[in-house]
Design a protein around this motif. Structure first.
Motif, short mmCIF file in Angstrom:
data_model
loop_
_atom_site.label_atom_id
_atom_site.label_comp_id
_atom_site.label_asym_id
_atom_site.label_seq_id
_atom_site.Cartn_x
_atom_site.Cartn_y
_atom_site.Cartn_z
N ARG A 56 49.10 33.34 62.27
CA ARG A 56 47.80 32.78 62.66
C ARG A 56 46.83 32.77 61.48
O ARG A 56 46.06 31.83 61.31
CB ARG A 56 47.22 33.56 63.82
CG ARG A 56 47.96 33.34 65.11
CD ARG A 56 47.39 34.18 66.22
NE ARG A 56 48.17 34.04 67.44
CZ ARG A 56 48.09 34.84 68.47
NH1 ARG A 56 47.25 35.85 68.46
NH2 ARG A 56 48.85 34.65 69.53
N TYR A 57 46.86 33.84 60.68
CA TYR A 57 45.99 33.94 59.51
C TYR A 57 46.30 32.82 58.51
O TYR A 57 45.40 32.15 58.00
CB TYR A 57 46.17 35.31 58.86
CG TYR A 57 45.38 35.53 57.60
CD1 TYR A 57 44.02 35.78 57.65
CD2 TYR A 57 46.01 35.51 56.35
CE1 TYR A 57 43.29 35.99 56.50
CE2 TYR A 57 45.28 35.73 55.20
CZ TYR A 57 43.92 35.97 55.27
OH TYR A 57 43.21 36.17 54.13
N ARG A 58 47.59 32.59 58.24
CA ARG A 58 47.99 31.51 57.33
C ARG A 58 47.59 30.14 57.88
O ARG A 58 47.15 29.28 57.14
CB ARG A 58 49.49 31.55 57.09
CG ARG A 58 49.92 32.67 56.20
CD ARG A 58 51.42 32.66 56.00
NE ARG A 58 51.84 33.66 55.02
CZ ARG A 58 53.09 33.97 54.79
NH1 ARG A 58 54.07 33.39 55.47
NH2 ARG A 58 53.39 34.88 53.88
N ALA A 59 47.75 29.93 59.18
CA ALA A 59 47.36 28.66 59.79
C ALA A 59 45.86 28.44 59.67
O ALA A 59 45.39 27.33 59.41
CB ALA A 59 47.79 28.62 61.26
N GLN A 60 45.09 29.51 59.84
CA GLN A 60 43.63 29.41 59.71
C GLN A 60 43.25 29.08 58.27
O GLN A 60 42.37 28.24 58.04
CB GLN A 60 42.97 30.72 60.14
CG GLN A 60 41.46 30.69 60.06
CD GLN A 60 40.84 32.03 60.44
OE1 GLN A 60 41.54 33.00 60.67
NE2 GLN A 60 39.54 32.07 60.48
N LEU A 61 43.90 29.72 57.30
CA LEU A 61 43.62 29.41 55.89
C LEU A 61 43.95 27.96 55.57
O LEU A 61 43.22 27.29 54.84
CB LEU A 61 44.41 30.34 54.97
CG LEU A 61 43.96 31.79 54.90
CD1 LEU A 61 44.87 32.56 53.96
CD2 LEU A 61 42.51 31.89 54.45
N GLN A 62 45.07 27.49 56.11
CA GLN A 62 45.48 26.11 55.88
C GLN A 62 44.48 25.13 56.49
O GLN A 62 44.17 24.11 55.90
CB GLN A 62 46.88 25.87 56.47
CG GLN A 62 47.44 24.51 56.19
CD GLN A 62 47.82 24.32 54.74
OE1 GLN A 62 48.04 25.27 54.01
NE2 GLN A 62 47.88 23.09 54.30
N ALA A 63 43.96 25.46 57.67
CA ALA A 63 43.00 24.57 58.34
C ALA A 63 41.67 24.56 57.61
O ALA A 63 40.96 23.55 57.64
CB ALA A 63 42.80 25.02 59.79
N GLU A 64 41.31 25.68 56.96
CA GLU A 64 40.03 25.76 56.27
C GLU A 64 40.03 25.01 54.94
O GLU A 64 38.98 24.63 54.45
CB GLU A 64 39.66 27.23 56.02
CG GLU A 64 39.30 27.97 57.27
CD GLU A 64 39.09 29.46 57.02
OE1 GLU A 64 39.28 29.91 55.88
OE2 GLU A 64 38.74 30.15 57.99
N THR A 65 41.20 24.81 54.34
CA THR A 65 41.25 24.11 53.06
C THR A 65 41.01 22.62 53.28
O THR A 65 41.43 22.04 54.26
CB THR A 65 42.61 24.30 52.36
OG1 THR A 65 43.63 23.81 53.20
CG2 THR A 65 42.84 25.76 52.03
N THR A 66 40.32 22.01 52.37
CA THR A 66 40.00 20.60 52.46
C THR A 66 41.11 19.79 51.82
O THR A 66 41.46 20.03 50.66
CB THR A 66 38.67 20.31 51.73
OG1 THR A 66 37.68 21.19 52.24
CG2 THR A 66 38.24 18.88 51.92
N PRO A 67 41.68 18.81 52.54
CA PRO A 67 42.77 18.04 51.96
C PRO A 67 42.29 17.07 50.87
O PRO A 67 43.07 16.62 50.07
CB PRO A 67 43.35 17.28 53.15
CG PRO A 67 42.24 17.22 54.14
CD PRO A 67 41.42 18.45 53.92
N LEU A 68 41.01 16.76 50.82
CA LEU A 68 40.49 15.84 49.82
C LEU A 68 39.77 16.62 48.73
O LEU A 68 39.11 17.62 48.99
CB LEU A 68 39.50 14.86 50.46
CG LEU A 68 40.07 13.99 51.59
CD1 LEU A 68 38.97 13.13 52.18
CD2 LEU A 68 41.19 13.11 51.07
N ILE A 69 39.91 16.15 47.52
CA ILE A 69 39.24 16.79 46.40
C ILE A 69 38.36 15.75 45.71
O ILE A 69 38.65 14.55 45.77
CB ILE A 69 40.25 17.39 45.41
CG1 ILE A 69 41.22 16.34 44.92
CG2 ILE A 69 40.98 18.56 46.02
CD1 ILE A 69 42.16 16.82 43.85
#
Length: 130
Positions: A56-69
């Protein structure tokens, strides 16, 4: 005698661990070389529970990262046009486009000079995300 009333939603016999405690252990379980089973045992919890928290922690980190730069165009030049003779009109002579693409993702830098196959670039960028 009556049993003491617990918090609403609490289950008898199963501890409700503090959110910060779960987050801290999940982050520790993500560190390289850490044995999740040993970490769970040292903290008196079931290893399967810690694996779930880590997932769950890894999924949350993945969701928080922005796919666009953000992208900045450094220098823009129109593609060169080459006049072709009537004899060469039947032959496919493409001139390579000159240019440079520079992509920074975290500490990684990908720099591409000249023409690049789009699928190859997609594979390289995809490997940086994992």
């Amino acid at each position: 005698m009556t049993e003491p009333e617990g918090k609403p939603g609490s289950r008898k016999g199963r501890p409700n661990y503090d959110r910060e405690f779960r987050r801290r252990l999940a982050a520790a379980a993500c560190e390289p070389g850490v044995s999740v089973a040993k970490l769970a045992r040292d903290n008196g919890i079931n290893a399967n529970m810690l694996f779930t928290w880590r997932s769950r922690y890894r999924a949350q980190l993945q969701a928080e990262t922005t796919p666009l730069i953000p992208v900045a165009v450094v220098h823009e030049t129109p593609p060169a046009r080459v006049a072709m003779s009537a004899q060469a009109s039947g032959v496919d002579h493409r001139t390579p486009r000159n240019g440079t693409i520079e992509i920074r993702i975290g500490s990684a830098l990908v720099k591409v000079d000249g023409a690049v196959d789009a699928e190859t670039l997609r594979l390289v960028l995809g490997s940086l995300q994992s």
